[in-house]
Design an enzyme around this catalytic site. Structure first.
Site, PDB file in Angstrom:
ATOM      1  N   HIS A  98     -17.330 -25.727 -60.959  1.00 20.95           N
ATOM      2  CA  HIS A  98     -16.182 -25.049 -60.378  1.00 20.95           C
ATOM      3  C   HIS A  98     -16.584 -24.412 -59.049  1.00 20.95           C
ATOM      4  O   HIS A  98     -17.731 -24.009 -58.861  1.00 20.95           O
ATOM      5  CB  HIS A  98     -15.671 -23.942 -61.302  1.00 20.95           C
ATOM      6  CG  HIS A  98     -15.142 -24.426 -62.606  1.00 20.95           C
ATOM      7  ND1 HIS A  98     -13.914 -25.018 -62.730  1.00 20.95           N
ATOM      8  CD2 HIS A  98     -15.675 -24.396 -63.858  1.00 20.95           C
ATOM      9  CE1 HIS A  98     -13.706 -25.331 -64.003  1.00 20.95           C
ATOM     10  NE2 HIS A  98     -14.753 -24.965 -64.698  1.00 20.95           N
ATOM     11  N   CYS A 134     -14.765 -30.260 -64.904  1.00 16.75           N
ATOM     12  CA  CYS A 134     -14.999 -29.645 -66.213  1.00 16.75           C
ATOM     13  C   CYS A 134     -14.255 -30.412 -67.312  1.00 16.75           C
ATOM     14  O   CYS A 134     -14.597 -31.556 -67.587  1.00 16.75           O
ATOM     15  CB  CYS A 134     -14.622 -28.169 -66.175  1.00 16.75           C
ATOM     16  SG  CYS A 134     -15.389 -27.192 -67.479  1.00 16.75           S
TER      17      CYS A 134
END
Length: 502
Positions: free
Chosen positions: A439, A330
């Protein structure tokens, strides 16, 4: 409608989340349907539900302990700090906007209908609601218009257990001082006290417990020992982030960014024997690990500046040049690219050169991507080639869009958006450097194990450990937690105050 019980604490990190999770598990074991609830959570560790809505991870692991699907109803307000005086405000799983603390303090009472709608919806479905407070109910500067501690307890008429942390010392002052600062109607909601994280002989503690009851007027419902089980933590107070020294046969260094988020992504690696996961914030702590991970962050440009100013950028790039693999997730993925731009001031505005480890450029936009995904890793080379063709599931939470260049870099994975059905490519890999927006992918059975096996091979060693079922492991940890709490808390008293209410 459901009965309820609320866990409040004398301060942050006394173990409210863990105690709430334990009660969720105990109630489940005792045949009750229950759900966790926290009206307002402040954390950078968040989760995306099956509907594509964002919530705090504490209520996720509490829901798992209760054996139910996480729902944004369990955490209707999530505050994600963007700097020292402001946060992104997420209501019912969607971004409301960014606010300074003072502005939010004036605004928050307008969110009471959202809180009550979420709570009442859960209360119609479950037998017991386990409510978690935030920080301390005795923050006298924040008590006006409180919506998360005594304000919440009053709104739903919930009995309260007040927990203190003996491990950090001063637990008697914590508990008695908190009671002293409560108004009489608030104090009447507190039905019992809990002492958490105790180490030693309880007989030595008994005179203090008698004095607590005498001076505070509240019985001690339990003395919970320091429990050694492996559970997710939700914020930067986690003790896991303080581990910088112990190095295993395989040493993984996670960069502890100032605005680090979703560090639970890496908990699975801690399950492997002889694998260390260290969180480092100084060049001197980095040393020469077997894998460097740059995690998510709530402020990518700010944390990129910090990496540069701290000297960690130079140190990481030197290690990568020596063929040490690096992985970014991310915000960490964005940091590893060539350039980051924020033209709409989504975070703090401006632009900055990234680390240049991957051929990507990122532009921030106001729309936040929130979705659960499944996918398959592309056929890739380098140390991460062990992932080629393997399937996974995970989730995305980010504001930026990254474009991969046309050089030697390649897309990392093919994604299927389980919310809207679209397909697209994600991430970037070049040699032993890779990054992704996803994630939770390491939790998929076999993913972390294959990475560990590849790191062993890179050192000329053979990994002979067994595969790990992450879900089964977590279930085992919830049972350990529940067993220890059940043995050290008066559950008859707990059921009594739940039945009697306030």
């Amino acid at each position: 409608m459901a009965k309820s019980i609320m866990i409040q604490g004398t301060m942050s990190n006394v173990g409210k989340s863990i105690i709430a999770a334990a009660l969720c598990r105990i109630f489940k074991q005792d045949g009750f349907s229950c759900a966790p609830f926290k009206s307002q959570n402040m954390a950078l560790n968040s989760y995306i539900t099956s509907e594509g809505l964002e919530m705090g991870r504490a209520q996720v692991f509490q829901a798992e302990a209760a054996g139910i699907e996480p729902s944004v109803l369990m955490n209707p307000i999530l505050l994600k700090p963007t700097d020292n005086v402001g946060s992104q405000i997420i209501v019912n799983g969607e971004v409301l906007g960014n606010m300074k603390a003072a502005d939010y303090f004036k605004y928050k009472k307008q969110l009471v209908p959202d809180i009550m709608n979420a709570y009442n919806t859960l209360a119609e479905k479950y037998d017991i609601i386990v409510i978690e407070g935030a920080g301390s109910p005795a923050e006298i500067n924040l008590k006006k218009d409180d919506i998360v501690n005594m304000g919440m307890a009053k709104m739903v008429g919930s009995p309260v257990l007040l927990a203190g942390d003996i491990d950090r010392g001063g637990v008697f002052a914590q508990l008695l001082g908190t009671l002293m600062l409560l108004e009489e109607d608030e104090k009447s909601l507190v039905k019992g006290l809990l002492i958490n994280k105790f180490r030693g002989d309880k007989n030595i503690l008994k005179p203090g417990l008698d004095m607590l009851k005498q001076m505070g007027g509240k019985p001690v419902a339990g003395v919970i020992p320091y429990i050694y089980c492996d559970l997710e933590d939700e914020d930067s107070l986690s003790g896991k982030l303080e581990q910088t020294e112990n190095r295993g046969i395989i040493d993984i260094a996670v960069i502890r960014l100032p605005k680090i988020s979703n560090f639970t992504d890496f908990d699975v690696f801690r399950q492997f024997k002889d694998v260390s996961v260290r969180y480092v914030s100084k060049v001197s702590e980095l040393k020469k690990p077997d894998l460097i991970i740059i995690p998510g962050t709530k402020n990518t440009i700010s944390d990129m500046k910090w990496l540069r100013e701290s000297g960690l950028e130079t140190a990481i790039k030197k290690l990568v040049s020596e063929n040490i693999p690096a992985f970014g997730i991310c915000g960490g993925y964005q940091i590893m690219g060539k350039k980051i731009e924020d033209p709409d001031c989504t975070e703090n505005g401006g632009s900055i050169a990234g680390m240049g480890l991957l051929d990507i450029e990122t532009v921030f936009r106001n729309e936040k991507k929130r979705t659960r995904v499944s996918g398959k890793f592309k056929n890739i080379s380098g140390i991460f080639s062990v992932l080629s063709g393997k399937q996974f599931s995970g989730y995305e939470i980010h504001m930026g869009e990254s474009t991969v260049g046309e050089g030697q870099a390649h897309a990392f994975a093919k994604i299927y958006n389980t919310v809207d059905g679209t397909e697209y490519m994600d991430g970037c890999v070049c040699g032993n450097v890779a990054g992704t927006y996803l994630h939770g992918i390491f939790d998929e059975n076999g993913i972390a194990e294959n990475i560990v096996r590849s790191l062993y091979n890179a050192k000329g060693l053979e990994y002979i450990g067994k595969g790990i079922d992450r879900k089964a492991y977590k279930e085992q940890q919830y049972d350990i937690l529940a067993e220890e709490v059940r043995k050290n808390i008066d559950m008859d008293f707990v059921y009594k105050i739940i039945e009697e209410g306030v």
